[in-house]
Design a protein around this motif. Structure first.
Motif, PDB file in Angstrom:
ATOM      1  N   ILE A   1       0.856  -1.183   0.000  1.00 21.27           N
ATOM      2  CA  ILE A   1       0.000   0.000   0.000  1.00 21.27           C
ATOM      3  C   ILE A   1       0.894   1.236   0.000  1.00 21.27           C
ATOM      4  CG2 ILE A   1      -1.870   1.206   1.197  1.00 21.27           C
ATOM      5  CD1 ILE A   1      -2.593  -1.621   0.192  1.00 21.27           C
ATOM      6  N   GLU A   2       0.615   2.149  -0.910  1.00 23.10           N
ATOM      7  CA  GLU A   2       1.439   3.360  -1.018  1.00 23.10           C
ATOM      8  C   GLU A   2       1.227   4.273   0.193  1.00 23.10           C
ATOM      9  OE1 GLU A   2       3.736   3.669  -3.250  1.00 23.10           O
ATOM     10  OE2 GLU A   2       3.090   1.744  -4.120  1.00 23.10           O
ATOM     11  N   ASP A   3       2.228   5.050   0.509  1.00 23.79           N
ATOM     12  CA  ASP A   3       2.223   5.866   1.724  1.00 23.79           C
ATOM     13  C   ASP A   3       1.022   6.799   1.799  1.00 23.79           C
ATOM     14  OD1 ASP A   3       4.524   4.636   2.484  1.00 23.79           O
ATOM     15  OD2 ASP A   3       5.866   6.325   2.052  1.00 23.79           O
ATOM     16  N   ASP A   4       0.606   7.340   0.669  1.00 33.49           N
ATOM     17  CA  ASP A   4      -0.499   8.302   0.704  1.00 33.49           C
ATOM     18  C   ASP A   4      -1.865   7.625   0.842  1.00 33.49           C
ATOM     19  OD1 ASP A   4      -0.489   7.161  -1.810  1.00 33.49           O
ATOM     20  OD2 ASP A   4      -0.991   9.024  -2.863  1.00 33.49           O
ATOM     21  N   LYS A   5      -1.883   6.286   0.919  1.00 35.13           N
ATOM     22  CA  LYS A   5      -3.140   5.549   1.034  1.00 35.13           C
ATOM     23  C   LYS A   5      -3.245   4.762   2.351  1.00 35.13           C
ATOM     24  CE  LYS A   5      -4.573   6.651  -3.116  1.00 35.13           C
ATOM     25  NZ  LYS A   5      -5.708   7.602  -3.288  1.00 35.13           N
ATOM     26  N   LEU A   6      -2.265   4.923   3.224  1.00 33.85           N
ATOM     27  CA  LEU A   6      -2.237   4.110   4.440  1.00 33.85           C
ATOM     28  C   LEU A   6      -3.444   4.362   5.345  1.00 33.85           C
ATOM     29  CD1 LEU A   6       1.559   4.273   5.431  1.00 33.85           C
ATOM     30  CD2 LEU A   6       0.364   2.600   3.991  1.00 33.85           C
ATOM     31  N   VAL A   7      -3.804   5.621   5.512  1.00 32.05           N
ATOM     32  CA  VAL A   7      -4.966   5.941   6.350  1.00 32.05           C
ATOM     33  C   VAL A   7      -6.254   5.448   5.690  1.00 32.05           C
ATOM     34  CG1 VAL A   7      -6.356   7.831   7.276  1.00 32.05           C
ATOM     35  CG2 VAL A   7      -3.877   7.872   7.545  1.00 32.05           C
ATOM     36  N   ASP A   8      -6.336   5.599   4.359  1.00 35.20           N
ATOM     37  CA  ASP A   8      -7.517   5.113   3.639  1.00 35.20           C
ATOM     38  C   ASP A   8      -7.705   3.608   3.856  1.00 35.20           C
ATOM     39  OD1 ASP A   8      -7.961   7.631   2.654  1.00 35.20           O
ATOM     40  OD2 ASP A   8      -7.014   7.245   0.704  1.00 35.20           O
ATOM     41  N   LEU A   9      -6.600   2.878   3.892  1.00 33.29           N
ATOM     42  CA  LEU A   9      -6.672   1.427   4.111  1.00 33.29           C
ATOM     43  C   LEU A   9      -7.383   1.110   5.420  1.00 33.29           C
ATOM     44  CD1 LEU A   9      -5.795  -1.536   3.500  1.00 33.29           C
ATOM     45  CD2 LEU A   9      -3.695  -1.035   4.802  1.00 33.29           C
ATOM     46  N   GLN A  10      -7.060   1.837   6.480  1.00 34.85           N
ATOM     47  CA  GLN A  10      -7.653   1.556   7.789  1.00 34.85           C
ATOM     48  C   GLN A  10      -9.161   1.863   7.797  1.00 34.85           C
ATOM     49  OE1 GLN A  10      -5.783   0.074  10.228  1.00 34.85           O
ATOM     50  NE2 GLN A  10      -4.153   0.069   8.679  1.00 34.85           N
ATOM     51  N   TYR A  11      -9.547   2.983   7.194  1.00 36.44           N
ATOM     52  CA  TYR A  11     -10.975   3.306   7.102  1.00 36.44           C
ATOM     53  C   TYR A  11     -11.709   2.281   6.236  1.00 36.44           C
ATOM     54  CZ  TYR A  11     -10.596   7.856   9.420  1.00 36.44           C
ATOM     55  OH  TYR A  11     -10.416   8.858  10.346  1.00 36.44           O
ATOM     56  N   ASN A  12     -11.077   1.889   5.127  1.00 35.55           N
ATOM     57  CA  ASN A  12     -11.699   0.890   4.251  1.00 35.55           C
ATOM     58  C   ASN A  12     -11.920  -0.430   4.992  1.00 35.55           C
ATOM     59  OD1 ASN A  12     -11.656   2.689   2.142  1.00 35.55           O
ATOM     60  ND2 ASN A  12      -9.870   1.798   1.120  1.00 35.55           N
ATOM     61  N   LEU A  13     -10.957  -0.802   5.803  1.00 35.20           N
ATOM     62  CA  LEU A  13     -11.063  -2.048   6.561  1.00 35.20           C
ATOM     63  C   LEU A  13     -12.257  -2.014   7.507  1.00 35.20           C
ATOM     64  CD1 LEU A  13      -9.911  -4.770   7.502  1.00 35.20           C
ATOM     65  CD2 LEU A  13      -8.419  -3.507   9.059  1.00 35.20           C
ATOM     66  N   ILE A  14     -12.401  -0.938   8.241  1.00 35.09           N
ATOM     67  CA  ILE A  14     -13.513  -0.817   9.189  1.00 35.09           C
ATOM     68  C   ILE A  14     -14.847  -0.838   8.459  1.00 35.09           C
ATOM     69  CG2 ILE A  14     -14.624   0.733  10.845  1.00 35.09           C
ATOM     70  CD1 ILE A  14     -11.787   1.711  11.607  1.00 35.09           C
ATOM     71  N   ARG A  15     -14.953  -0.036   7.417  1.00 36.85           N
ATOM     72  CA  ARG A  15     -16.242   0.083   6.724  1.00 36.85           C
ATOM     73  C   ARG A  15     -16.620  -1.191   5.988  1.00 36.85           C
ATOM     74  NH1 ARG A  15     -14.202   6.009   4.906  1.00 36.85           N
ATOM     75  NH2 ARG A  15     -15.080   7.206   6.660  1.00 36.85           N
ATOM     76  N   SER A  16     -15.646  -1.815   5.319  1.00 38.25           N
ATOM     77  CA  SER A  16     -15.964  -3.001   4.522  1.00 38.25           C
ATOM     78  C   SER A  16     -16.346  -4.202   5.395  1.00 38.25           C
ATOM     79  CB  SER A  16     -14.757  -3.381   3.648  1.00 38.25           C
ATOM     80  OG  SER A  16     -13.665  -3.820   4.450  1.00 38.25           O
ATOM     81  N   HIS A  17     -15.790  -4.261   6.609  1.00 32.86           N
ATOM     82  CA  HIS A  17     -16.074  -5.400   7.479  1.00 32.86           C
ATOM     83  C   HIS A  17     -17.275  -5.170   8.400  1.00 32.86           C
ATOM     84  CE1 HIS A  17     -12.377  -6.950   5.916  1.00 32.86           C
ATOM     85  NE2 HIS A  17     -12.440  -8.028   6.681  1.00 32.86           N
ATOM     86  N   SER A  18     -17.861  -3.993   8.330  1.00 32.15           N
ATOM     87  CA  SER A  18     -19.111  -3.751   9.070  1.00 32.15           C
ATOM     88  C   SER A  18     -20.252  -4.371   8.274  1.00 32.15           C
ATOM     89  CB  SER A  18     -19.328  -2.250   9.281  1.00 32.15           C
ATOM     90  OG  SER A  18     -18.297  -1.714  10.083  1.00 32.15           O
ATOM     91  N   ALA A  19     -20.252  -5.692   8.272  1.00 34.76           N
ATOM     92  CA  ALA A  19     -21.136  -6.444   7.374  1.00 34.76           C
ATOM     93  C   ALA A  19     -21.878  -7.558   8.115  1.00 34.76           C
ATOM     94  CB  ALA A  19     -20.303  -7.051   6.239  1.00 34.76           C
ATOM     95  N   GLY A  20     -22.148  -7.329   9.405  1.00 32.66           N
ATOM     96  CA  GLY A  20     -22.818  -8.346  10.210  1.00 32.66           C
ATOM     97  C   GLY A  20     -24.303  -8.403   9.935  1.00 32.66           C
ATOM     98  N   ALA A  21     -24.946  -9.389  10.546  1.00 33.87           N
ATOM     99  CA  ALA A  21     -26.382  -9.586  10.345  1.00 33.87           C
ATOM    100  C   ALA A  21     -27.003 -10.096  11.633  1.00 33.87           C
ATOM    101  CB  ALA A  21     -26.627 -10.587   9.211  1.00 33.87           C
ATOM    102  N   GLY A  22     -28.324 -10.031  11.677  1.00 34.19           N
ATOM    103  CA  GLY A  22     -29.046 -10.568  12.823  1.00 34.19           C
ATOM    104  C   GLY A  22     -29.362  -9.509  13.865  1.00 34.19           C
TER     105      GLY A  22
END
Length: 515
Positions: free
Chosen positions: A66-87
């Protein structure tokens, strides 16, 4: 106010005070300093190095830089993409426990994340703001990824929370309370979602409520023995001391303490050993049914299962389950698998077996009370009305039976049901979160079965008119239950009475006398 420090482990007693005693928490300055040092070390150490989850992709995509200018974006993407629960949402007290465990892990200074994460968790717990965390999502191997992502989503100011009993947008509650979300600095996304905190938080509550249920089961069992005026030798010191199990001896001791001033328990020496019994067929039972006579042998293993679960869950609550681990002292970062939830998974499987056993014992004792042909002292279904016209507690037995049966089915293991996922990266998983959540349901069910037995017991005591002869401990419980569930004679709907008794048992611990 409970002061929390990195130097002092959480105990089950402290957890119970925070969760159920409405105690606020305060993290000491030395702990915050340790977290700050961990973040500052990792920030410098990570430069020009390849460290998983900081400048690499995640899971099977870890081979991508991951390029240096995208490191923070990676962390936000991880949180948002995995907020995928159900029930359904996990109830607030279990969420609060999970937040406490996540905070405890961060406090130890091995996560390399900013102190703002720690401080915001502290604020949310003290403000009774609880993230929406759904029941379904985590496989318990890279931790509770999905459920913890929902927690992290709230920390960045998104998603939903429960506040004052209402389900609201996080941003609205934060605005109302003047709370600022965290700003991702380095690896806050991965560290917040990579761990066993939800399964452990749920496990902590499960242990607390299982121990409490065991006390109620013990109380019901001694009341059963009082009702039939059983002999005292089956819970004697001598009989139980020759069986070398701590749990059995503890349960037998509890029975002796609860019954020490009862006027209903008999001594075999004064009856069958008196030399004056000349009956050909004995009117009095020589030995009681197993559900009354074998209580130490049945609840003894349950006692040990609860104690084992307590030890394991408390150990996990005081552990660091991140990956990688940031070691400030040795100036290194270690990659591994501390996020794997096997310890919690297998222990919750064992605990739900023990709780199911309690519900089975309760159901059998209730059946004994309801069956006049077996107990030979009570009317059918402890009916205090007109036999035939009134039906007593007959309807409640169906609920007890069906609920105990559901527990038997739910007690199948989750620990052995690993399914490969994450493009085969997670090729063996713990299913610890599922195990903990199913155990929660088993415990909830067991309280319902126990409540039905307690209602039957007070009806039986009134029919036999023996309340004045109960031990002081059982008389106290009788009075408490009768204040909630009045004498039942004329038929009426019972579901509201049952709900009140369930609520009382779940939210109150019976007192076991001490020597």
């Amino acid at each position: 106010m409970i002061n929390l420090s990195v130097e002092k482990d959480l105990t089950i007693e402290v957890v119970e005070e925070i969760l159920f005693g409405n105690q606020e928490i305060k993290i000491d300055s030395a702990t915050k300093q340790k977290v700050k040092e961990s973040y500052e070390f990792l920030e410098k150490f990570a430069k020009n190095k390849v460290i998983y989850g900081i400048n690499t992709g995640l899971g099977p995509m870890a081979q991508y830089r991951i390029e240096d200018d995208k490191l923070v974006d990676l962390q936000y993407n991880l949180i948002r993409s995995h907020s995928a629960g159900a029930g359904q949402k996990i109830p607030d007290v279990y969420t609060k426990a999970s937040m406490l465990v996540r905070m405890r892990a961060i406090m130890q200074g091995y996560s390399g994340i900013h102190t703002s994460c720690l401080e915001l968790l502290e604020t949310l717990i003290n403000s009774d703001v609880y993230p929406f965390i759904p029941e379904h999502g985590g496989v318990g191997a890279s931790g509770d990824l999905v459920q913890l992502a929902h927690l992290a989503l709230v920390l960045i100011g998104e998603g939903h929370v429960t506040y004052k009993g209402e389900f609201k947008l996080t941003k609205d509650v934060f605005a109302e309370l003047g709370i600022e979300p965290i700003e991702v600095k380095l690896r806050e996304g991965l560290s917040l979602i990579n761990g066993t905190s939800v399964m452990t938080g749920v496990g902590l509550v499960n242990v607390i409520k299982s121990k409490q249920l065991l006390n109620w089961s013990l109380m019901a069992s001694v009341m059963m023995n009082e009702i039939v005026m059983s002999f005292d030798d089956h819970f004697s010191v001598t009989l139980n001391s020759v069986k070398k199990h701590e749990g059995q001896q503890e349960i037998a001791k509890g029975m002796r303490l609860l019954l020490k001033d009862s006027n209903l328990i008999a001594r075999r020496e004064e009856h069958f050993f008196s030399g004056e019994v000349d009956e050909r067929i004995f009117k009095r039972k020589v030995q009681e049914y197993y559900s009354l006579r074998c209580v130490p042998q049945i609840l003894g293993p349950v006692y040990e299962a609860v104690e084992s679960a307590k030890k394991v869950v408390v150990n996990e609550a005081n552990s660091v389950s991140d990956n990688p681990i940031v070691d400030v002292e040795n100036k290194n970062v270690y990659h591994g698998g501390n996020f794997h939830g096997d310890y919690i998974s297998i222990e919750m499987d064992k605990l739900k077996l023990a709780v199911t056993r309690m519900s089975m014992l309760s159901e059998r004792q209730t059946a004994f009370l309801f069956n006049s042909k077996i107990n030979e002292i009570l009317p059918p279904f402890v009916n205090l009305g007109t036999l035939g016209l009134n039906l007593g507690l007959q309807g409640m037995q169906f609920t007890a039976t069906s609920t105990a049966a559901e527990n038997q089915t739910l007690s199948n293991s989750m620990y052995v049901h690993s399914i490969t996922t994450n493009n085969d990266n997670q090729d063996i998983v713990s299913m610890g979160t599922n195990s903990a959540m199913i155990t929660k349901r088993v415990i909830d069910n067991a309280y319902q079965v126990q409540a039905i037995e307690m209602m039957a017991l007070v009806q039986a005591i009134d029919y036999l008119q023996v309340s004045s002869r109960l031990s002081s401990a059982t008389k106290k419980v009788y009075d408490q239950l009768r204040a909630i569930f009045p004498v039942y004679i004329e038929d009426r709907p019972l579901y509201e009475d049952l709900a009140k008794v369930v609520d009382y048992l779940f939210n109150n611990n019976v007192e076991i006398p001490q020597e």
